[in-house]
Design an enzyme around this catalytic site. Sequence first.
Site, PDB file in Angstrom:
ATOM      1  N   LYS A   1      84.244  77.245  16.930  1.00 38.72           N
ATOM      2  CA  LYS A   1      83.468  76.021  17.153  1.00 38.72           C
ATOM      3  C   LYS A   1      82.108  76.072  16.470  1.00 38.72           C
ATOM      4  O   LYS A   1      81.507  75.024  16.192  1.00 38.72           O
ATOM      5  CB  LYS A   1      83.327  75.770  18.651  1.00 38.72           C
ATOM      6  CG  LYS A   1      84.647  75.374  19.317  1.00 38.72           C
ATOM      7  CD  LYS A   1      84.546  75.320  20.827  1.00 38.72           C
ATOM      8  CE  LYS A   1      85.894  74.960  21.450  1.00 38.72           C
ATOM      9  NZ  LYS A   1      85.910  75.043  22.921  1.00 38.72           N
TER      10      LYS A   1
ATOM     11  N   GLY B   1      89.921  81.138  18.376  1.00 32.93           N
ATOM     12  CA  GLY B   1      89.590  80.370  19.569  1.00 32.93           C
ATOM     13  C   GLY B   1      88.237  79.688  19.439  1.00 32.93           C
ATOM     14  O   GLY B   1      87.839  79.231  18.365  1.00 32.93           O
ATOM     15  N   SER B   2      87.512  79.644  20.541  1.00 36.05           N
ATOM     16  CA  SER B   2      86.282  78.852  20.579  1.00 36.05           C
ATOM     17  C   SER B   2      85.141  79.421  19.755  1.00 36.05           C
ATOM     18  O   SER B   2      84.143  78.725  19.517  1.00 36.05           O
ATOM     19  CB  SER B   2      85.832  78.675  22.031  1.00 36.05           C
ATOM     20  OG  SER B   2      86.755  77.859  22.730  1.00 36.05           O
ATOM     21  N   THR B   3      85.252  80.671  19.286  1.00 38.53           N
ATOM     22  CA  THR B   3      84.210  81.155  18.378  1.00 38.53           C
ATOM     23  C   THR B   3      84.184  80.333  17.097  1.00 38.53           C
ATOM     24  O   THR B   3      83.145  80.227  16.447  1.00 38.53           O
ATOM     25  CB  THR B   3      84.417  82.646  18.024  1.00 38.53           C
ATOM     26  OG1 THR B   3      85.700  82.816  17.427  1.00 38.53           O
ATOM     27  CG2 THR B   3      84.314  83.523  19.261  1.00 38.53           C
TER      28      THR B   3
END
Length: 501
Positions: free
Chosen positions: A234, A230-232
């Site tokens: 990014k 997920g957004s980790t």
Amino acid sequence: MRKALKGNGPQGLPGISITGRRAATFCLLLVAALCVQATRVQVFEAKGLNGNSANQRPVLERYAQPRGDILVGSDPVTTSVPTHGRYAYKRGYTDGPTFAAVTGYSSQAYGNTQLEGTEDALLTGTDGRLAGWSLRDAVTRRQNPGGDVYTTLNRAAQEAAMRGLGRQQGAVAAIEPATGRILALASTPSYDPGSFAGYGASDQEAWNRLRTDADQPMLNRALRQTYPPGSTFKVVTAAAALSAGVVTDPDAPTAAPFPYVLPGTTTPLVNDTAVCDQPGRSLAAAMTASCNSVFGYLGVRTGLDRMAETAGNFGFNDPRLDMPVRPARSNFDTRMDDSQLALSSIGQFDTAATPLVMAMVAAGIANDGTVMRPQLVDRLTKGDGTVVQRTKPAVYRRAVTPAVAGQLQRLMTDVVENGTGGNARIPGAVVGGKTGTAQHGVDNSGTPYAWFIAWARPAGSTAVPPVAVAVVVADSDATDVSGGALAAPIARSVMRAVLAG
């Protein structure tokens, strides 16, 4: 004329007849044949015979003496338990569920895993490095006492990780960024490796119960299970965009449009918050608010080759990341179209990572862009404490430059101070982190995975942070399933334990 001597043979040798000579020759041939056979069996066929399942001698010898210990700090977390049976000793564990993800198990019936497996020769005393030079030992082939394995674990951090995870399905990996030493490696729900260490009926019952448990307590979620990050992820996308020069000033507006339509489709990449729903958001603002549209756009602009290279520098796509236990391979596809690349750049599509690799991402940023090879073993010793091998820190990859790492450290600090990672704040410490809530299942119908990656150092310190951590909660009964709500508090407790040490 000389008188013939009675009993002389044809050559005049006293007392030896032709029959006697033949018998002596035959006996010599038998002795030679026995020597050849003994040599063949003991030298050329020894390995095969030792490995023959019908040969019980190696098994009996294996359990005839106490097994060496696995230690956390100076404290053994394993024991050897007398059985008073055919096998004299079996393995025991002082706090089995807490350290099972590290020790693995050693079972007379079911084999060995984790450190019990990779260091089995040392622990059983069969490792050649344990051999002495005693002539008596060489002649009697006496088995050497088992050696000991000293881990890199921080007991307080490990216990904090297990407490934080509780009954949830999840995992924690914590690393010392400057050295790669693994400080915590936790997986829940856990199990007691000692419950099936023998070969009796109760051991078989325990084994069968654990193997059929729907919660899979024997699955090492920290090393052997991959999840969409997920957004980790990014953080990796930001690292690639900054390194490639796609972004030169994190605070300057980007050219990211809103809505951002996935290339080649009519599908917009939606955000989780309305704060992101405007064009031109800067990288800094997008990181703080975790804007999907910006990072999807930046991933495509950076390009597949550079994205894959940067991901690889942090540990993705490496099938042999041994430490010495081998984790599952974390994946970032190297063949994708641009719409798939946009989704991969926000940690979705086929992107998948172990908690260990996501901890390496956080540790690499904390260590000014240098990722150290993770290590779980500090040293191996003989039973008397003599060191036979010491693990030295080794560089894995230089993922980004120190300048880029410094920019990312500031972005991650802003996430904790002003964004979604507020639950990771620690008084008296500087904390940088990134939340993630990863969708999965058919039509994203599964309970989201809650992620948090972070690092922490004492306030006022300019040294490399002493701890970096990754937390994933894979299944929870909580109403707020998000990285900030579920995973960040666990990361905070692990980092506080290290900072307090």
